[in-house]
Design an enzyme around this catalytic site. Sequence first.
Site, PDB file in Angstrom:
ATOM      1  N   GLY A 233      53.553  34.109  40.640  1.00  0.00           N
ATOM      2  CA  GLY A 233      52.809  33.134  41.675  1.00  0.00           C
ATOM      3  C   GLY A 233      54.282  33.355  43.044  1.00  0.00           C
ATOM      4  O   GLY A 233      54.063  32.464  43.921  1.00  0.00           O
ATOM      5  N   GLU A 268      54.984  37.486  35.057  1.00  0.00           N
ATOM      6  CA  GLU A 268      54.501  37.744  35.635  1.00  0.00           C
ATOM      7  C   GLU A 268      53.269  38.156  37.313  1.00  0.00           C
ATOM      8  O   GLU A 268      52.696  37.523  38.029  1.00  0.00           O
ATOM      9  CB  GLU A 268      52.541  37.596  35.039  1.00  0.00           C
ATOM     10  CG  GLU A 268      52.652  37.461  33.962  1.00  0.00           C
ATOM     11  CD  GLU A 268      50.976  36.419  33.066  1.00  0.00           C
ATOM     12  OE1 GLU A 268      50.901  35.748  34.345  1.00  0.00           O
ATOM     13  OE2 GLU A 268      51.312  36.483  32.517  1.00  0.00           O
ATOM     14  N   GLY A 270      52.929  39.728  41.629  1.00  0.00           N
ATOM     15  CA  GLY A 270      52.275  40.662  41.733  1.00  0.00           C
ATOM     16  C   GLY A 270      52.466  40.681  43.422  1.00  0.00           C
ATOM     17  O   GLY A 270      53.299  41.291  43.717  1.00  0.00           O
ATOM     18  N   ARG A 271      52.570  39.426  44.117  1.00  0.00           N
ATOM     19  CA  ARG A 271      52.360  39.638  45.376  1.00  0.00           C
ATOM     20  C   ARG A 271      54.400  39.986  46.149  1.00  0.00           C
ATOM     21  O   ARG A 271      54.222  40.788  46.666  1.00  0.00           O
ATOM     22  CB  ARG A 271      52.508  37.932  46.616  1.00  0.00           C
ATOM     23  CG  ARG A 271      51.863  38.044  47.975  1.00  0.00           C
ATOM     24  CD  ARG A 271      51.771  36.484  47.549  1.00  0.00           C
ATOM     25  NE  ARG A 271      50.887  35.907  46.621  1.00  0.00           N
ATOM     26  CZ  ARG A 271      49.332  35.512  47.955  1.00  0.00           C
ATOM     27  NH1 ARG A 271      49.580  36.508  48.543  1.00  0.00           N
ATOM     28  NH2 ARG A 271      48.796  34.879  46.858  1.00  0.00           N
ATOM     29  N   ARG A 307      41.533  38.845  52.571  1.00  0.00           N
ATOM     30  CA  ARG A 307      42.339  37.178  53.013  1.00  0.00           C
ATOM     31  C   ARG A 307      42.315  36.300  53.746  1.00  0.00           C
ATOM     32  O   ARG A 307      41.936  35.085  53.637  1.00  0.00           O
ATOM     33  CB  ARG A 307      43.603  37.792  52.802  1.00  0.00           C
ATOM     34  CG  ARG A 307      44.247  38.233  51.086  1.00  0.00           C
ATOM     35  CD  ARG A 307      45.558  38.943  50.855  1.00  0.00           C
ATOM     36  NE  ARG A 307      45.677  37.705  50.555  1.00  0.00           N
ATOM     37  CZ  ARG A 307      46.722  36.393  50.993  1.00  0.00           C
ATOM     38  NH1 ARG A 307      47.012  36.825  52.324  1.00  0.00           N
ATOM     39  NH2 ARG A 307      47.130  35.127  51.076  1.00  0.00           N
ATOM     40  N   TYR A 311      40.414  33.057  52.468  1.00  0.00           N
ATOM     41  CA  TYR A 311      40.876  32.035  52.355  1.00  0.00           C
ATOM     42  C   TYR A 311      42.107  31.650  53.379  1.00  0.00           C
ATOM     43  O   TYR A 311      42.972  30.617  53.793  1.00  0.00           O
ATOM     44  CB  TYR A 311      43.007  32.325  51.929  1.00  0.00           C
ATOM     45  CG  TYR A 311      42.229  32.803  50.605  1.00  0.00           C
ATOM     46  CD1 TYR A 311      41.603  32.178  49.228  1.00  0.00           C
ATOM     47  CD2 TYR A 311      42.994  34.663  50.304  1.00  0.00           C
ATOM     48  CE1 TYR A 311      41.797  33.075  48.541  1.00  0.00           C
ATOM     49  CE2 TYR A 311      42.457  34.845  48.857  1.00  0.00           C
ATOM     50  CZ  TYR A 311      42.227  34.011  48.082  1.00  0.00           C
ATOM     51  OH  TYR A 311      41.568  34.826  46.632  1.00  0.00           O
ATOM     52  N   CYS A 338      28.658  41.972  59.451  1.00  0.00           N
ATOM     53  CA  CYS A 338      27.399  41.206  60.465  1.00  0.00           C
ATOM     54  C   CYS A 338      27.792  40.316  59.710  1.00  0.00           C
ATOM     55  O   CYS A 338      27.173  39.375  58.686  1.00  0.00           O
ATOM     56  CB  CYS A 338      26.310  41.563  60.283  1.00  0.00           C
ATOM     57  SG  CYS A 338      26.055  43.464  60.359  1.00  0.00           S
ATOM     58  N   GLU A 339      29.049  39.048  59.851  1.00  0.00           N
ATOM     59  CA  GLU A 339      29.662  37.816  59.458  1.00  0.00           C
ATOM     60  C   GLU A 339      30.140  37.013  60.224  1.00  0.00           C
ATOM     61  O   GLU A 339      31.420  38.331  61.062  1.00  0.00           O
ATOM     62  CB  GLU A 339      30.218  38.028  57.887  1.00  0.00           C
ATOM     63  CG  GLU A 339      29.505  38.432  56.795  1.00  0.00           C
ATOM     64  CD  GLU A 339      28.602  37.503  56.465  1.00  0.00           C
ATOM     65  OE1 GLU A 339      28.969  36.764  55.859  1.00  0.00           O
ATOM     66  OE2 GLU A 339      27.855  38.424  55.509  1.00  0.00           O
ATOM     67  N   TYR A 367      46.688  41.434  46.759  1.00  0.00           N
ATOM     68  CA  TYR A 367      45.073  41.556  47.619  1.00  0.00           C
ATOM     69  C   TYR A 367      44.798  42.168  48.353  1.00  0.00           C
ATOM     70  O   TYR A 367      44.186  41.378  49.349  1.00  0.00           O
ATOM     71  CB  TYR A 367      45.069  40.143  47.540  1.00  0.00           C
ATOM     72  CG  TYR A 367      45.564  39.225  46.062  1.00  0.00           C
ATOM     73  CD1 TYR A 367      45.406  39.312  44.615  1.00  0.00           C
ATOM     74  CD2 TYR A 367      47.505  38.538  46.181  1.00  0.00           C
ATOM     75  CE1 TYR A 367      46.175  39.252  44.031  1.00  0.00           C
ATOM     76  CE2 TYR A 367      47.735  38.626  44.806  1.00  0.00           C
ATOM     77  CZ  TYR A 367      47.189  38.568  43.937  1.00  0.00           C
ATOM     78  OH  TYR A 367      47.899  38.092  43.121  1.00  0.00           O
TER      79      TYR A 367
HETATM   80  N1  LLP Z   1      49.701  35.745  36.471  1.00  0.00           N
HETATM   81  C1  LLP Z   1      48.399  35.078  36.681  1.00  0.00           C
HETATM   82  C2  LLP Z   1      47.753  34.715  35.655  1.00  0.00           C
HETATM   83  C3  LLP Z   1      47.326  35.370  37.708  1.00  0.00           C
HETATM   84  O1  LLP Z   1      46.453  35.106  37.581  1.00  0.00           O
HETATM   85  C4  LLP Z   1      48.149  35.675  38.510  1.00  0.00           C
HETATM   86  C5  LLP Z   1      47.267  35.687  39.650  1.00  0.00           C
HETATM   87  C6  LLP Z   1      49.722  36.372  38.683  1.00  0.00           C
HETATM   88  C7  LLP Z   1      50.111  36.188  37.642  1.00  0.00           C
HETATM   89  C8  LLP Z   1      50.020  36.570  40.407  1.00  0.00           C
HETATM   90  O2  LLP Z   1      50.175  36.047  41.033  1.00  0.00           O
HETATM   91  P1  LLP Z   1      50.919  36.580  42.058  1.00  0.00           P
HETATM   92  O3  LLP Z   1      52.715  36.717  41.810  1.00  0.00           O
HETATM   93  O4  LLP Z   1      50.773  37.409  42.727  1.00  0.00           O
HETATM   94  O5  LLP Z   1      51.125  35.610  43.357  1.00  0.00           O
HETATM   95  N2  LLP Z   1      43.872  36.496  46.032  1.00  0.00           N
HETATM   96  C9  LLP Z   1      44.708  35.665  46.233  1.00  0.00           C
HETATM   97  C10 LLP Z   1      45.684  35.502  45.129  1.00  0.00           C
HETATM   98  C11 LLP Z   1      45.289  35.096  44.062  1.00  0.00           C
HETATM   99  C12 LLP Z   1      46.294  34.810  43.202  1.00  0.00           C
HETATM  100  C13 LLP Z   1      45.604  35.247  40.987  1.00  0.00           C
HETATM  101  N3  LLP Z   1      46.396  35.556  40.377  1.00  0.00           N
HETATM  102  C14 LLP Z   1      45.144  36.209  47.583  1.00  0.00           C
HETATM  103  O6  LLP Z   1      45.162  37.096  47.935  1.00  0.00           O
HETATM  104  O7  LLP Z   1      45.905  35.407  48.302  1.00  0.00           O
END
Ligand code: LLP
Length: 404
Positions: A233, A268, A270-271, A307, A311, A338-339, A367
Amino acid sequence: MKYINKNLSIEKVKFSNIAKKFGTPTYCYSYGQLKENINTFKKSFNSFSPLICFAIKSNTNVNLIREIKKFGLGADVVSMGELMLALKAGIDPKKIVFSGVGKTSNEIRYAIDKKILLINAESKSEIREIEKISKSKKKIVNIGIRLNPNTDAKTLKQISTGKKENKFGVSEKTFIELVNYSKLSKNINLKCLSVHIGSQILDYKPYEKMLKVVDRIVKKSNYKFDFIDLGGGMGISYEKSNKKLNYQKYNIAIKKFLKSNDCKIIFEPGRSIVGNIGSLISKVIYIKESNKKNFIILDAAMNDLMRPALYGANHKTLPVVKTNQISKKVYEFVGPICESTDKFTTLKHFQKLKEKDLVVMCDVGAYGMSLSSNYNLRPKPTEISVKGSKINVIKKRQKLEELI
Ligand code: LLP
């Protein structure tokens, strides 16, 4: 990413050369930026050596995950597909955690067979299912339980996961019940409390609150957890105005938590690992002007980068060759789908563009490609990685023949 003699470049490579060689739209990832992100992340939390499990959902390119693995990271997966991919990239199963509210029996069986570190369960029914399967396999399976700490992550509603109205995790009361249930089970070994309150979190205070809740629940459950999985997150800066999460402040809050809790921390992210390493190059197909509105019609669309449509996210957009001729008009940057939601951004005072000019959308490493689709039967773009002046094609553009 910077302009070198008016040419926007990723590391030492001009985007215009990438477009010439590989066509558009194309996703480009900077290896140098990836390395910097991982090292910064590690350094920020090195006093307690967390296990960093990269959230595969943010970018599912196997070659990129192989690079991430080389830095010693594990993986957070949410489906059998992601688990298979993490293993294919060479990630050690003992560094893989499996999250998600709806793991099927097949997925649980596969995860048990692969001997991953933890299955983080999100309901009583799931724990029963894990128990049933492990019993039939005559195994003892390590699990975590995801707590819903009812904490507002102060981020977009669509990517908040830690409030009691969200489907994720279990309430405090259920959590304690499940700890007591697990204590008596012969086939499950409860090892972890997990939480994840949302994504793109820019303020450390929600994390601080979450840690206070976790601390209280751990004490209340009177159980020794080997791991506390704090999820991901961590927010990044998409625009000049928004700051990224202050790791230092988050680190202080965790260290305070660890003073009275002897456990290994799991993250965990990601981003924060891949968000700012990626750019999407796109070509202007047509420019359409009218009294009411002006449109720059790009060859990238919402199927390539979802995205903004999903969002209302805004990705910084830059011209590939700088001319310093600024347009007085307002333009909406759209794709060919076409949206009406197939729209990336609206910009005033952008550089004057002509048909066939190139633009780059920034910070699309997380993402971006992983949310792409074949809507309107459009093939998915090429993905390349850049290291200095070296380019590697890490996924080829889909061929229409594969789709039809
Ligand atoms: N762990 C769990 C259980 C999660 O559900 C997520 C993301 C992460 C870790 C990784 O989160 P991060 O560090 O990437 O924020 N599609 C959306 C983001 C959805 C995130 C879903 N879960 C976007 O494009 O902003």
